[in-house]
Write a protein that holds these residues in place. Sequence first.
Motif, short mmCIF file in Angstrom:
data_model
loop_
_atom_site.label_atom_id
_atom_site.label_comp_id
_atom_site.label_asym_id
_atom_site.label_seq_id
_atom_site.Cartn_x
_atom_site.Cartn_y
_atom_site.Cartn_z
N PRO A 178 -2.72 -9.89 -3.26
CA PRO A 178 -1.88 -9.93 -4.46
C PRO A 178 -0.37 -10.02 -4.18
O PRO A 178 0.11 -9.58 -3.15
N SER A 201 -5.29 1.07 -6.34
CA SER A 201 -3.83 0.98 -6.42
C SER A 201 -3.16 2.31 -6.12
O SER A 201 -1.99 2.36 -5.72
N SER A 243 8.30 -7.37 3.04
CA SER A 243 7.91 -7.98 1.76
C SER A 243 9.10 -8.41 0.92
O SER A 243 8.94 -9.12 -0.07
N THR A 250 3.40 -5.22 -10.50
CA THR A 250 1.95 -5.00 -10.51
C THR A 250 1.61 -3.52 -10.70
O THR A 250 0.58 -3.19 -11.28
N PHE A 280 -12.53 2.54 -2.01
CA PHE A 280 -12.00 2.18 -0.69
C PHE A 280 -13.14 1.92 0.29
O PHE A 280 -13.08 1.01 1.11
FE1 DDH Z 1 0.03 -2.34 -1.41
N1 DDH Z 1 1.88 -3.10 -1.02
N2 DDH Z 1 -0.24 -3.70 -2.88
N3 DDH Z 1 -1.87 -1.69 -1.65
N4 DDH Z 1 0.28 -1.08 0.16
C1 DDH Z 1 2.76 -2.66 -0.07
C2 DDH Z 1 2.61 -1.59 0.76
C3 DDH Z 1 1.45 -0.82 0.84
C4 DDH Z 1 0.68 -4.61 -3.31
C5 DDH Z 1 1.90 -4.91 -2.70
C6 DDH Z 1 2.44 -4.18 -1.66
C7 DDH Z 1 -2.75 -2.14 -2.59
C8 DDH Z 1 -2.46 -3.01 -3.63
C9 DDH Z 1 -1.30 -3.74 -3.75
C10 DDH Z 1 -0.64 -0.13 0.57
C11 DDH Z 1 -1.97 -0.06 0.19
C12 DDH Z 1 -2.55 -0.81 -0.84
C13 DDH Z 1 3.94 -3.49 -0.10
C14 DDH Z 1 5.14 -3.32 0.80
C15 DDH Z 1 3.74 -4.41 -1.10
C16 DDH Z 1 4.72 -5.49 -1.54
C17 DDH Z 1 4.94 -3.96 2.16
C18 DDH Z 1 6.15 -3.73 3.03
O1 DDH Z 1 7.23 -4.21 2.66
O2 DDH Z 1 6.02 -3.06 4.07
C19 DDH Z 1 0.19 -5.28 -4.50
C20 DDH Z 1 0.92 -6.38 -5.24
C21 DDH Z 1 -1.01 -4.72 -4.79
C22 DDH Z 1 -1.89 -5.00 -5.95
O3 DDH Z 1 -3.01 -4.43 -6.05
C23 DDH Z 1 -1.59 -5.74 -6.97
C24 DDH Z 1 -4.06 -1.60 -2.34
C25 DDH Z 1 -5.30 -1.95 -3.16
C26 DDH Z 1 -3.94 -0.78 -1.24
C27 DDH Z 1 -5.00 0.02 -0.55
O4 DDH Z 1 -4.81 0.51 0.51
C28 DDH Z 1 -6.32 0.22 -1.16
C29 DDH Z 1 -0.01 0.78 1.50
C30 DDH Z 1 -0.66 1.99 2.15
C31 DDH Z 1 1.31 0.34 1.67
C32 DDH Z 1 2.41 0.99 2.52
C33 DDH Z 1 2.56 0.31 3.85
C34 DDH Z 1 3.67 0.89 4.69
O5 DDH Z 1 3.94 0.29 5.74
O6 DDH Z 1 4.26 1.91 4.35
#
Ligand code: DDH
Length: 290
Positions: free
Chosen positions: A140, A167, A180, A230, A262
Motif C-alpha cells: 500500500p 494496521s 518513505s 491511510t 498477523f
Molecule cells: Fe506500515 N508503514 N503501512 N504497516 N509499518 C511504515 C512503517 C511501518 C503503510 C505505510 C508505512 C502496515 C500497513 C501499512 C509497519 C507495519 C505495518 C512506513 C514508514 C510507511 C510509509 C516507512 C519508513 O519510512 O521507514 C501503509 C500505507 C499501510 C496500509 O495498510 C495502508 C501493516 C499491515 C503492518 C504490519 O506489520 C502488519 C511497521 C512496524 C513500521 C515501522 C518500521 C520502522 O522502521 O520503524
Amino acid sequence: DARTVKDAASTKEVDYQKVYNAIAETLEDEKYDDGSYGPVLVRLAWHCSGTYDKDSGNGGSNGATMRFAPEANHGANAGLEHARNHLEKIKKQFPEITYSDLWTLAGVCAIQEAGGPYIPWRAGRKDGDVENCTPDGRLPDGDKGADHIRNIFYRMGMNDNEIVALSGAHALGRCHVDRSGFDGPWQYSPTTFSNEYFRLLYDDKWQERKWKGPPQYENKSDKSLMMLRTDMALTTDKEFRKYSQKYAKDEQAFFSDFSKAFSKLIHLGVPTTQLSEEVPLKKLEDQAPA
Ligand code: DDH
C-alpha cells in the motif's frame, strides 16, 4: 520436543526457539533509531508476506524474494536492508533456517518481545529464486484512501476487520524521510506494542502538516506524532471505523484479532503441505532460566 521441527526445506533439525532467542537478544541497540530493531523487523515480515496475490497464488512469504534486486529496490521496501542485514548475523549462526522462515519468525519475535500478543507460527517456507520476485505495486501507498487499502488487502484475501487489526502494527516504529519520505512515529513509545495507535487516532485531534514532504497528519496537542492518510481512513470509512473504535477502547480485542490476522499474513501463499505443526515460540521472559 515440539520446538524442534524438521525443516521442510532441508533435512536438518532447527531449534526455532533458539533462533527466536538469538533474535530477541539482539533487538535492543541504543545506536539504532528508537533503540530497537524490532519495528523494522516487523515491517520486513509484513512486506515479504503482503505481496501475496490470491488469484495467481504467487507472492507471499514463501520465497524471501526481497533478497534480489528487483524486489529489494521496490519503493515500498526502502530501508528494509537494515532489517535484512541485521538478520544476516542470525542466518550465519543458524544456516539451516531458510530466509523466509527467518524473516517471518523475526517479525513474531519482535511483536512478542515488544509486549504484543502470542503469534502462532509454523516453519517450512522455502527460499525462491530471482524469477519468483513479485511485480512492483503490491504494497500500500500511505497517501491514498480506503479504496486503495481495500484493493491491496482484498487481493491478499484479507477482510475489513483484518485490515484494521493489522494496521495496529503502526503502534511500532516510525516513518523515515530517507526511506518513505514521511516523517515521525505514530505514538509516544514506538517500541511498545499496544492499542495506543487506535486510542490516539480518536483521543487526539489530527490536522494536515504544513511542510515540503508528502501529505501527512500531525497531532494538534504537541505535533510530535504522525498519521498517514491511510491511517486516517480507518476513522473516516464507516466499516473500518467500527473496528478502529472498538480497538481504541478494548486492547484485548485488538490483541486477539491482531494475533490471528498477523499469523494469517505470514503464512499467505505457503502450501500447507510444506508447513510444520505450530511452533510455540515463547517470549524470553516466559522461559525458565537455564
Ligand atoms: Fe506500515 N508503514 N503501512 N504497516 N509499518 C511504515 C512503517 C511501518 C503503510 C505505510 C508505512 C502496515 C500497513 C501499512 C509497519 C507495519 C505495518 C512506513 C514508514 C510507511 C510509509 C516507512 C519508513 O519510512 O521507514 C501503509 C500505507 C499501510 C496500509 O495498510 C495502508 C501493516 C499491515 C503492518 C504490519 O506489520 C502488519 C511497521 C512496524 C513500521 C515501522 C518500521 C520502522 O522502521 O520503524
